[in-house]
Motif scaffolding. Structure first.
Motif, PDB file in Angstrom:
ATOM      1  N   GLY A  40       0.774  -1.248   0.000  1.00 29.35           N
ATOM      2  CA  GLY A  40       0.000   0.000   0.000  1.00 29.35           C
ATOM      3  C   GLY A  40       0.795   1.282   0.000  1.00 29.35           C
ATOM      4  O   GLY A  40       0.204   2.372  -0.100  1.00 29.35           O
ATOM      5  N   GLY A  41       2.113   1.216   0.121  1.00 28.02           N
ATOM      6  CA  GLY A  41       2.932   2.422   0.079  1.00 28.02           C
ATOM      7  C   GLY A  41       3.015   2.983  -1.329  1.00 28.02           C
ATOM      8  O   GLY A  41       2.989   2.223  -2.298  1.00 28.02           O
ATOM      9  N   SER A  42       3.108   4.300  -1.459  1.00 27.61           N
ATOM     10  CA  SER A  42       3.139   4.899  -2.795  1.00 27.61           C
ATOM     11  C   SER A  42       4.015   6.151  -2.886  1.00 27.61           C
ATOM     12  O   SER A  42       4.062   6.785  -3.928  1.00 27.61           O
ATOM     13  N   ARG A  43       4.706   6.503  -1.804  1.00 22.42           N
ATOM     14  CA  ARG A  43       5.499   7.736  -1.789  1.00 22.42           C
ATOM     15  C   ARG A  43       6.909   7.449  -2.313  1.00 22.42           C
ATOM     16  O   ARG A  43       7.745   6.867  -1.614  1.00 22.42           O
ATOM     17  N   ILE A  44       7.173   7.861  -3.546  1.00 17.84           N
ATOM     18  CA  ILE A  44       8.461   7.572  -4.184  1.00 17.84           C
ATOM     19  C   ILE A  44       9.606   8.319  -3.509  1.00 17.84           C
ATOM     20  O   ILE A  44      10.689   7.763  -3.301  1.00 17.84           O
ATOM     21  N   TRP A  45       9.366   9.573  -3.120  1.00 26.42           N
ATOM     22  CA  TRP A  45      10.425  10.342  -2.455  1.00 26.42           C
ATOM     23  C   TRP A  45      10.753   9.749  -1.085  1.00 26.42           C
ATOM     24  O   TRP A  45      11.913   9.733  -0.668  1.00 26.42           O
ATOM     25  N   LEU A  46       9.753   9.252  -0.386  1.00 21.12           N
ATOM     26  CA  LEU A  46       9.996   8.599   0.903  1.00 21.12           C
ATOM     27  C   LEU A  46      10.838   7.338   0.712  1.00 21.12           C
ATOM     28  O   LEU A  46      11.802   7.096   1.454  1.00 21.12           O
ATOM     29  N   SER A  47      10.493   6.541  -0.296  1.00 23.48           N
ATOM     30  CA  SER A  47      11.261   5.327  -0.592  1.00 23.48           C
ATOM     31  C   SER A  47      12.707   5.674  -0.953  1.00 23.48           C
ATOM     32  O   SER A  47      13.641   4.966  -0.561  1.00 23.48           O
ATOM     33  N   SER A  48      12.885   6.783  -1.676  1.00 23.76           N
ATOM     34  CA  SER A  48      14.236   7.248  -2.021  1.00 23.76           C
ATOM     35  C   SER A  48      14.995   7.660  -0.767  1.00 23.76           C
ATOM     36  O   SER A  48      16.177   7.339  -0.595  1.00 23.76           O
ATOM     37  N   TRP A  49      14.318   8.382   0.120  1.00 21.94           N
ATOM     38  CA  TRP A  49      14.912   8.880   1.363  1.00 21.94           C
ATOM     39  C   TRP A  49      15.389   7.726   2.235  1.00 21.94           C
ATOM     40  O   TRP A  49      16.449   7.802   2.863  1.00 21.94           O
ATOM     41  N   ALA A 238       1.815  13.197   4.501  1.00 20.66           N
ATOM     42  CA  ALA A 238       1.051  12.044   4.007  1.00 20.66           C
ATOM     43  C   ALA A 238       1.391  10.749   4.743  1.00 20.66           C
ATOM     44  O   ALA A 238       0.634   9.768   4.650  1.00 20.66           O
ATOM     45  N   MET A 239       2.496  10.719   5.476  1.00 17.09           N
ATOM     46  CA  MET A 239       2.949   9.471   6.098  1.00 17.09           C
ATOM     47  C   MET A 239       1.937   8.906   7.102  1.00 17.09           C
ATOM     48  O   MET A 239       1.672   7.702   7.115  1.00 17.09           O
ATOM     49  N   SER A 240       1.375   9.765   7.949  1.00 19.31           N
ATOM     50  CA  SER A 240       0.419   9.273   8.959  1.00 19.31           C
ATOM     51  C   SER A 240      -0.824   8.695   8.296  1.00 19.31           C
ATOM     52  O   SER A 240      -1.356   7.666   8.739  1.00 19.31           O
ATOM     53  N   ASN A 247      -1.628  -2.067   4.449  1.00 15.69           N
ATOM     54  CA  ASN A 247      -2.281  -3.381   4.555  1.00 15.69           C
ATOM     55  C   ASN A 247      -1.844  -4.178   5.776  1.00 15.69           C
ATOM     56  O   ASN A 247      -2.629  -4.962   6.333  1.00 15.69           O
ATOM     57  N   LEU A 248      -0.593  -3.996   6.203  1.00 14.56           N
ATOM     58  CA  LEU A 248      -0.078  -4.758   7.339  1.00 14.56           C
ATOM     59  C   LEU A 248      -0.373  -4.095   8.689  1.00 14.56           C
ATOM     60  O   LEU A 248      -0.026  -4.651   9.736  1.00 14.56           O
ATOM     61  N   GLY A 249      -0.969  -2.922   8.650  1.00 15.63           N
ATOM     62  CA  GLY A 249      -1.272  -2.220   9.899  1.00 15.63           C
ATOM     63  C   GLY A 249      -0.334  -1.039  10.135  1.00 15.63           C
ATOM     64  O   GLY A 249       0.768  -0.981   9.590  1.00 15.63           O
ATOM     65  N   GLU A 250      -0.772  -0.105  10.964  1.00 19.84           N
ATOM     66  CA  GLU A 250      -0.015   1.119  11.199  1.00 19.84           C
ATOM     67  C   GLU A 250       1.329   0.857  11.873  1.00 19.84           C
ATOM     68  O   GLU A 250       2.365   1.425  11.488  1.00 19.84           O
ATOM     69  N   ALA A 251       1.351  -0.020  12.882  1.00 22.66           N
ATOM     70  CA  ALA A 251       2.593  -0.297  13.614  1.00 22.66           C
ATOM     71  C   ALA A 251       3.631  -0.940  12.685  1.00 22.66           C
ATOM     72  O   ALA A 251       4.818  -0.573  12.708  1.00 22.66           O
ATOM     73  N   ARG A 252       3.176  -1.887  11.862  1.00 20.92           N
ATOM     74  CA  ARG A 252       4.105  -2.558  10.958  1.00 20.92           C
ATOM     75  C   ARG A 252       4.561  -1.642   9.826  1.00 20.92           C
ATOM     76  O   ARG A 252       5.631  -1.861   9.248  1.00 20.92           O
ATOM     77  N   TYR A 253       3.781  -0.628   9.517  1.00 21.11           N
ATOM     78  CA  TYR A 253       4.200   0.358   8.518  1.00 21.11           C
ATOM     79  C   TYR A 253       5.497   1.015   8.967  1.00 21.11           C
ATOM     80  O   TYR A 253       6.467   1.095   8.201  1.00 21.11           O
TER      81      TYR A 253
END
Length: 353
Positions: A40-49, A238-240, A247-253
Motif C-alpha cells: 500500500g505504500g506509494s510515496r516515491i520520495w519517501l522510498s528514495s529517502w 502524508a505518512m500518517s 495493509n499490514l497495519g499502522e505499527a508494521r508500517y
C-alpha cells in the motif's frame, strides 16, 4: 591507494566482512522496498529517502573507532580524518546518489523485483566501462569473462519481465519505470568508479575511519536531497495517512520504514567497504552475483515464478563469480611470486657486493 596499517591478510578479512554486509543490503533492500509498495505504500520520495536515511547509524562505529584511538594515542588522537577537499567530493557524489535513489525508487514502484536484473546487468556493464575510463582499471581475461557471464545471466532474468507487469500498472507507466531503472543503472555505474577515484586522489592514508566518514557524508547529502523532494511533495504530511491505510497495519508500517533504512545502510557501507578493500569493479561484480539470491527470496516472499531463464541465470552468475575470484587468486599468486623473486635477486646482489 594507501591502506594504513593493514596487511594483505587483514584486507581479505575486511573484504569478506564488507561482502557480507553488502549481501544483506543488496538482497534485503529491494525486497523491503517492494514490500512497502505491495502493501500500500506509494510515496516515491519517501522510498528514495529511506535508501540513505539510516546514515546516523554510521556514527556508532565512528564513535567506537575514536574511543579506540583515544585509548592508544590519548588526547592527541584526531577526532576526524576527512579534509575539506574530500568532504566536497563526497557531498557532490552524495547528491548524485540521491538522484540515483529517486530513479531507482521510481522504477521499483512500477516493476516487479525480477526486473531488478535489468538494473543490475546494466550497472555492472556501466561500472566496468566507468572503471576503465575513470580509474584506468585493467581487464584480465577472467574479469572480462565474469562481466560478460554476469551481464548475460542478469539480462536473462529480465527477459520475461514484461509478462510480470504488476496489476494496476499501465504499459506507459511500466515503460517509464523501465527507463528510470536503466538511467539509475547508468548513473550508479559511474558513481562507483568516482568513489574509487576519490580514494586514489585523496593524498592521505585511506583508513577505515575515513571510509566511514566519506560514506556518512555521501548518505547525508543524498538524504538532504531526498528530504527536499519529500517536502515539495508533502510526503511528511502524508505518512500518517498512509500508515493508517497500510495493509499490514499502522505499527508494521513504521517497522517496515525503519528496517528498510537500516538494511539499505548495510548496502552503502558494504559498497564503499568493498571498493576500499578491492575495486569498484569488484563491488559491481558482488552486486550482480547476489542477484540470484534476491530472485530466490522474491520467489519465496512475493510468490514470483522461478522460470527456466532464472535457473540458467543463476548458473551463469555463479560461473562468473568463480571466474572473477579465480582471476584474482592467480593475480595475487603472480604478484607474490614476483615479490619473492625480487627479494631473492636483491639478497643475491647484496651478498655479491
Amino acid at each position: 591507494m594507501e591502506h594504513q596499517g593493514l596487511s594483505a591478510y587483514m584486507r581479505r578479512i575486511l573484504l569478506l566482512i564488507n561482502c557480507l554486509i553488502l549481501a544483506v543490503g543488496i538482497c534485503g533492500g529491494p525486497l523491503m522496498m517492494r514490500l512497502y509498495y505491495v502493501e500500500g505504500g506509494s510515496r516515491i520520495w519517501l522510498s528514495s529517502w529511506l535508501q540513505t536515511g539510516g546514515w546516523p547509524l554510521t556514527l556508532v562505529p565512528l564513535a567506537l573507532l575514536y574511543l579506540y584511538r583515544r585509548k592508544i594515542k590519548g588526547p592527541d588522537a584526531k577526532f576526524y580524518f576527512i579534509t575539506p577537499r574530500i568532504f566536497i567530493a563526497s557531498f557532490i557524489i552524495g547528491i548524485a546518489t540521491g538522484v540515483d535513489d529517486f530513479l531507482y525508487s521510481w522504477g521499483g514502484s512500477k516493476l516487479p523485483v525480477s526486473t531488478s536484473s535489468l538494473l543490475l546487468a546494466a550497472q555492472l556493464a556501466f561500472t566496468a566501462i566507468g572503471a576503465f575510463f575513470i580509474v584506468k582499471l585493467k581487464f584480465s581475461p577472467y574479469s572480462t569473462n565474469a562481466v560478460v557471464l554476469l551481464t548475460v545471466g542478469a539480462i536473462l532474468l529480465g527477459i520475461r519481465a514484461n509478462g510480470d507487469r504488476p496489476e494496476g500498472v499501465t504499459s506507459k507507466a511500466y515503460i517509464l519505470g523501465f527507463i528510470m531503472t536503466l538511467l539509475a543503472a547508468a548513473l550508479y555505474g559511474v558513481i562507483l568508479p568516482c568513489i574509487e577515484l576519490m580514494y586514489l586522489k585523496a593524498k592521505q592514508a585511506i583508513t577505515a575511519t575515513l571510509v566511514l566518514e566519506i560514506q556518512m557524508v555521501m548518505c547525508f547529502a543524498a538524504t538532504a536531497f531526498c528530504t527536499v523532494g519529500m517536502i515539495a511533495n508533502k510526503d511528511f504530511q502524508a505518512m500518517s495517512r498512509e500508515a493508517k491505510q497500510f495493509n499490514l497495519g499502522e505499527a508494521r508500517y513504521y517497522t517496515v520504514i525503519v528496517w528498510t533504512a537500516i538494511i539499505w545502510q548495510c548496502f552503502f557501507v558494504g559498497v564503499i567497504g568493498v571498493i576500499y578493500c578491492s575495486s569498484s569493479l569488484m563491488s559491481g561484480v558482488m552486486i550482480a552475483v547476489l542477484l540470484p539470491v534476491t530472485e530466490v527470496l522474491a520467489v519465496i516472499f512475493f510468490n514470483e515464478k522461478f522460470s527456466g531463464e532464472k535457473g540458467l541465470a543463476l548458473f551463469l552468475s555463479l560461473w562468473g563469480f568463480v571466474s572473477y575470484f579465480y582471476g584474482e587468486f592467480r593475480q595475487t599468486k603472480k604478484q607474490k611470486n614476483k615479490s619473492s623473486e625480487t627479494e631473492i635477486m636483491a639478497t643475491t646482489h647484496t651478498e655479491s657486493v
